[in-house]
Design a protein around this motif. Structure first.
Motif: not given
Length: 516
Positions: A271-275, A301-310
């Motif tokens: 489902x994540x691949x389809x999205x 998935x990584x961005x949802x679990x980690x701080x990626x701002x900037x």
């Protein structure tokens, strides 16, 4: 998962610096293209970071595989080219090799499984490849390619576990670094590991600060399996939705490089691949094959679990060779992959106005699907899809329904419900049946369903059957059998004799709610 202690390079392997030199000097650009690194503006805004996408779908064969195949052929002697080349492939490697061979005037034989979609077989033939179809899976095709190489003296061109192939794929990372000096992390799709190994060994030497993360489909995670054991290990079986990365065992050399240079490896669901396929379309109007969108799914998935701002995060759209029919399945699963649809089994009273009252309880939320059939005079089980903003909204909805007296089962992550039950709701037997419910998988090709039914024979009464063909390499069947308690042992013996991959769904709540 944490980075393990690196393996010591063996003397027979090129050193990292030798790989760097080979990648910098790879003479592939009279055929392969320098593909653009483009911003994904909508996804960047949603994730709060800068997402850039390497467009390998814009290669002449719509896949990065051309880089490695062409580099390998260029490395051969005139004598080797004269004897011809052979490879086993279900798609993208085959097309890359066929085009490369045509460019150099080399005879290329491609062994493909009989289950390979016609679009890929026809593409290889149009490019001048001699196609031989053998077996129902890649392993059978691979064995035949090795036999032909030994018998006819042709050079075997592996799809990933080869120094020259890895070198060719590494040029993708070289271009990314030339196109952006701001990269903080790069997400690399992994099947056999050729692309990940080549890009990682290049970037690690020139920009050791860039985080390198491998991404796999969770049902074919051969790198994650090898990572646990410290060496390549066989998966018992692989899922085939993302057929471009459906590899049972990662290569020896590709694993060595990935093990040394990747910081982490993560897995993503169907489902994540389809999205992610939808994200590529929304931002680029590009239609990715499932394996091609793998690194986008991992990045999200990584961005949802980690701080990626900037931060600037890079992904690779690695291929766009897919059957058009597959898009129907992708479309069905996309909202689930985005976490924007709740799939629920809800018990409502069997009385006039109960459906309207239930809809009022949803307080204006959009209903995406509603399935119902009269069962008895007291209550009814409905199968309902409801649009939600995210996972927390889905959980809040379930709590709200239960607080108002509705018995609710969350089927959002129930594969049986999503693949079969939603198309079968309402079929209850008129008598109690001692029923075994099983999900089967078998190689998909013309006549495959009939072969499956013939294999099952008539020994057991089939009480339920559902099959859908959505352009995948494997067919999926959900079937019920009447099996008295006294025949359980005989039935299990029968299943082992039949030989198809299966899993028991008798106690699945989706079946219990709607079909039992």
């Amino acid at each position: 998962m944490a980075q393990p202690t690196p393996l010591n390079p063996q003397p027979t392997h090129p050193t990292d610096s030798e790989y760097l030199r080979k990648i910098l000097l790879a003479p592939i650009y009279d055929l392969a293209k320098v593909t653009p690194l483009q911003p994904m503006k909508k996804l960047s805004e949603r994730l709060g970071c800068d997402v850039v996408l390497k467009r390998e779908d814009m290669q002449p064969v719509h896949s990065f595989k051309l880089r490695g195949a062409y580099n390998k052929l260029l490395s051969l002697t005139n004598e080797q080219r004269a004897r011809g080349v052979v490879a086993a492939s279900a798609g993208n490697h085959a097309q890359g090799l066929a085009m490369s061979a045509a460019k150099l005037g080399v005879n290329a034989t491609i062994v493909m499984p009989t289950t390979t979609p016609d679009i890929k077989v026809d593409a290889v033939r149009r490019l001048g490849g001699n196609v031989v179809q053998v077996g129902d899976n890649f392993d059978a095709a691979s064995a035949e390619s090795r036999r032909l190489a030994a018998e006819q003296g042709m050079t075997l061109v592996p799809p990933f576990d080869d120094v020259e192939v890895i070198t060719g794929q590494g040029t993708c990372g070289m271009e990314m670094l030339q196109q952006s000096q701001k990269l903080n992390a790069v997400f690399l799709p992994v099947g056999g590991g050729g692309l990940a190994a080549g890009v990682a060994v290049y970037l690690r030497q020139l920009r050791p600060d860039i985080k390198l993360i491998g991404v796999e489909a969770e049902d074919s995670a051969c790198l994650a399996e090898a990572w646990k054991h410290g060496k390549p290990s066989d998966l018992s079986n692989v899922g085939l939705f993302a057929d471009g990365v459906a590899v049972k065992r990662i290569g020896e050399e590709t694993f060595r490089l990935c093990y040394q240079h990747l910081d982490d490896v993560i897995t993503v669901s169907t489902d994540e691949i389809c999205a992610a396929i939808k994200d590529a379309f929304d931002d680029m109007r590009a239609i990715s094959e499932p394996a091609g969108a793998l690194s986008i799914a991992g990045l999200k998935k990584y961005a949802q679990q980690n701080d990626v701002a900037g931060l600037q995060l890079g992904a690779i759209l690695s291929g766009a060779n897919l059957n058009f029919h597959t898009l129907r399945y992708v479309s069905e699963r996309t909202e689930l992959g985005e976490g924007k649809e709740a799939v629920l089994a809800v018990t409502i009273p069997e009385r006039k106005g109960s459906f309207r009252q239930f809809c009022e309880t949803l307080q204006g939320r959009a209903i995406t699907e509603f399935n119902y059939r009269f069962a008895d005079n007291a209550s009814a089980n409905i199968f309902v899809g409801v649009r939600v903003e995210d996972e927390s909204a889905r959980l809040a909805l379930i709590t709200e329904l239960e607080d108002k007296g509705y018995a609710t089962h969350d089927l959002t992550n129930n594969e049986l419900a999503k693949l079969h039950i939603r198309y079968m709701v309402g079929g209850h037997p008129h008598r109690s049946i001692p029923e075994k419910l099983l999900g089967f998988e078998f190689p998909e090709h013309p006549g495959a369903l009939l072969k499956f039914l013939n294999t099952l024979g008539e020994q057991w009464n089939i009480t339920l059957f559902h099959y859908r063909n959505h352009g995948a390499a494997y067919g999926r069947v959900f079937a019920g059998f009447e099996v008295p308690e006294t025949d359980n042992d005989a039935f299990h013996g029968f299943l082992e004799q039949v030989g198809y991959e299966y899993h028991d769904e008798t106690n699945n709540p989706a079946y219990t709610a709607f079909l039992k």
